[in-house]
Design a protein around this motif. Structure first.
Motif, PDB file in Angstrom:
ATOM      1  N   MET A 125      38.271  32.991  32.961  1.00 10.86           N
ATOM      2  CA  MET A 125      39.639  33.322  33.329  1.00 10.86           C
ATOM      3  C   MET A 125      40.145  34.425  32.397  1.00 10.86           C
ATOM      4  SD  MET A 125      43.083  31.045  33.921  1.00 10.86           S
ATOM      5  CE  MET A 125      42.971  29.850  32.676  1.00 10.86           C
ATOM      6  N   PRO A 126      40.828  35.449  32.949  1.00  8.61           N
ATOM      7  CA  PRO A 126      41.353  36.536  32.129  1.00  8.61           C
ATOM      8  C   PRO A 126      42.384  36.012  31.130  1.00  8.61           C
ATOM      9  CG  PRO A 126      41.587  37.025  34.476  1.00  8.61           C
ATOM     10  CD  PRO A 126      41.085  35.628  34.352  1.00  8.61           C
ATOM     11  N   SER A 127      42.525  36.720  30.004  1.00  6.62           N
ATOM     12  CA  SER A 127      43.499  36.300  29.000  1.00  6.62           C
ATOM     13  C   SER A 127      44.916  36.594  29.488  1.00  6.62           C
ATOM     14  CB  SER A 127      43.234  37.008  27.684  1.00  6.62           C
ATOM     15  OG  SER A 127      43.379  38.397  27.837  1.00  6.62           O
ATOM     16  N   LYS A 128      45.849  35.804  28.979  1.00  6.36           N
ATOM     17  CA  LYS A 128      47.251  35.985  29.348  1.00  6.36           C
ATOM     18  C   LYS A 128      47.823  37.217  28.662  1.00  6.36           C
ATOM     19  CE  LYS A 128      48.456  31.136  30.037  1.00  6.36           C
ATOM     20  NZ  LYS A 128      49.296  30.032  29.550  1.00  6.36           N
ATOM     21  N   ASP A 129      48.748  37.856  29.347  1.00  5.75           N
ATOM     22  CA  ASP A 129      49.463  38.992  28.789  1.00  5.75           C
ATOM     23  C   ASP A 129      50.278  38.515  27.576  1.00  5.75           C
ATOM     24  OD1 ASP A 129      50.459  41.891  29.640  1.00  5.75           O
ATOM     25  OD2 ASP A 129      52.177  40.741  28.912  1.00  5.75           O
ATOM     26  N   LEU A 134      44.126  34.589  44.355  1.00 10.79           N
ATOM     27  CA  LEU A 134      44.204  35.388  45.573  1.00 10.79           C
ATOM     28  C   LEU A 134      42.779  35.715  46.001  1.00 10.79           C
ATOM     29  CD1 LEU A 134      46.952  37.899  44.421  1.00 10.79           C
ATOM     30  CD2 LEU A 134      47.271  35.974  45.978  1.00 10.79           C
ATOM     31  N   GLU A 135      42.553  35.740  47.293  1.00 10.87           N
ATOM     32  CA  GLU A 135      41.222  36.079  47.804  1.00 10.87           C
ATOM     33  C   GLU A 135      41.384  36.752  49.137  1.00 10.87           C
ATOM     34  OE1 GLU A 135      37.703  36.152  49.993  1.00 10.87           O
ATOM     35  OE2 GLU A 135      39.260  34.738  50.590  1.00 10.87           O
ATOM     36  N   TYR A 136      40.647  37.832  49.312  1.00 16.18           N
ATOM     37  CA  TYR A 136      40.629  38.488  50.608  1.00 16.18           C
ATOM     38  C   TYR A 136      39.348  39.310  50.718  1.00 16.18           C
ATOM     39  CZ  TYR A 136      41.645  41.339  54.618  1.00 16.18           C
ATOM     40  OH  TYR A 136      41.557  41.956  55.834  1.00 16.18           O
ATOM     41  N   GLY A 137      38.715  39.225  51.859  1.00 17.74           N
ATOM     42  CA  GLY A 137      37.555  40.045  52.156  1.00 17.74           C
ATOM     43  C   GLY A 137      36.412  39.870  51.181  1.00 17.74           C
ATOM     44  N   GLY A 138      36.250  38.672  50.665  1.00 22.33           N
ATOM     45  CA  GLY A 138      35.153  38.391  49.761  1.00 22.33           C
ATOM     46  C   GLY A 138      35.428  38.728  48.304  1.00 22.33           C
ATOM     47  N   ALA A 194      37.776  37.852  44.993  1.00 24.15           N
ATOM     48  CA  ALA A 194      38.711  36.913  44.374  1.00 24.15           C
ATOM     49  C   ALA A 194      39.394  37.592  43.194  1.00 24.15           C
ATOM     50  CB  ALA A 194      37.977  35.667  43.911  1.00 24.15           C
ATOM     51  N   MET A 195      40.669  37.337  43.035  1.00 18.61           N
ATOM     52  CA  MET A 195      41.451  37.885  41.928  1.00 18.61           C
ATOM     53  C   MET A 195      42.576  36.922  41.611  1.00 18.61           C
ATOM     54  SD  MET A 195      42.860  41.077  44.183  1.00 18.61           S
ATOM     55  CE  MET A 195      41.708  40.985  45.522  1.00 18.61           C
ATOM     56  N   GLN A 196      43.335  37.212  40.562  1.00 14.41           N
ATOM     57  CA  GLN A 196      44.414  36.315  40.144  1.00 14.41           C
ATOM     58  C   GLN A 196      45.632  37.106  39.687  1.00 14.41           C
ATOM     59  OE1 GLN A 196      42.502  34.145  36.977  1.00 14.41           O
ATOM     60  NE2 GLN A 196      41.761  32.578  38.378  1.00 14.41           N
ATOM     61  N   ALA A 197      46.770  36.831  40.308  1.00 14.87           N
ATOM     62  CA  ALA A 197      48.038  37.336  39.788  1.00 14.87           C
ATOM     63  C   ALA A 197      48.465  36.378  38.676  1.00 14.87           C
ATOM     64  CB  ALA A 197      49.093  37.389  40.887  1.00 14.87           C
ATOM     65  N   ALA A 245      45.815  41.408  49.154  1.00 15.14           N
ATOM     66  CA  ALA A 245      45.355  40.017  49.217  1.00 15.14           C
ATOM     67  C   ALA A 245      46.498  39.071  49.561  1.00 15.14           C
ATOM     68  CB  ALA A 245      44.706  39.621  47.896  1.00 15.14           C
ATOM     69  N   LEU A 246      47.652  39.282  48.982  1.00 15.25           N
ATOM     70  CA  LEU A 246      48.810  38.415  49.217  1.00 15.25           C
ATOM     71  C   LEU A 246      49.277  38.499  50.667  1.00 15.25           C
ATOM     72  CD1 LEU A 246      50.532  36.547  47.395  1.00 15.25           C
ATOM     73  CD2 LEU A 246      52.153  38.424  47.192  1.00 15.25           C
TER      74      LEU A 246
END
Length: 138
Positions: free
Chosen positions: A1-5, A29-33, A35-38, A84-85
């Protein structure tokens, strides 16, 4: 998991003070294969009977030496998250959260204002010290 700002908790606390309930931390968030995270997902608390607006928030501190470099990164992430959203959470709005000093210094420049308008960026301006929302822009 990415580090927090650096100012992640300040923005989270500011949203809570402003009447939002944090629903996701981070918001997957995931779209079209891909995955990412807001950074955050939140829902406005309106009443016990009905839910309020939903938002996704990407938090940026702009603490690197180059504001333009940070802006490029923030803009790219925001555009990707928006795509993605739109497909996974179409009833949610995406906001870019920036510190008030950066908003007043860099986000008021003609170039930055033009980009904000061209890409219809929604912005949350926050005070990291007071952990408060200073301004919402649509």
């Amino acid at each position: 998991m990415p580090s927090k700002d650096k100012f992640h908790d300040a923005v989270k606390n500011a949203l809570i003070k402003d009447g939002w309930r944090i629903t996701h931390e981070p918001l997957p968030l995931e779209y079209g294969g891909v995955a990412m995270q807001a950074d955050l997902g939140a829902e406005e608390v309106i009443g016990a009977e009905r839910g309020g607006r939903k938002i996704a928030v990407e938090i940026k501190s702009f603490i690197a030496p180059s504001f333009i470099s940070e802006f490029h990164t923030a803009l790219g992430q925001t555009m990707n998250y928006r795509v993605a959203l739109t497909h996974s959470e179409p009833d949610s709005d995406l906001y870019l959260a920036v510190p008030v000093d950066v908003y007043e210094e860099f986000f008021q420049l003609e170039f930055t204002q033009t980009v904000i308008q061209e890409f219809s960026l929604k912005i949350i301006v926050y005070s990291p010290e007071r952990e408060e929302i200073v301004q919402w822009t649509n």
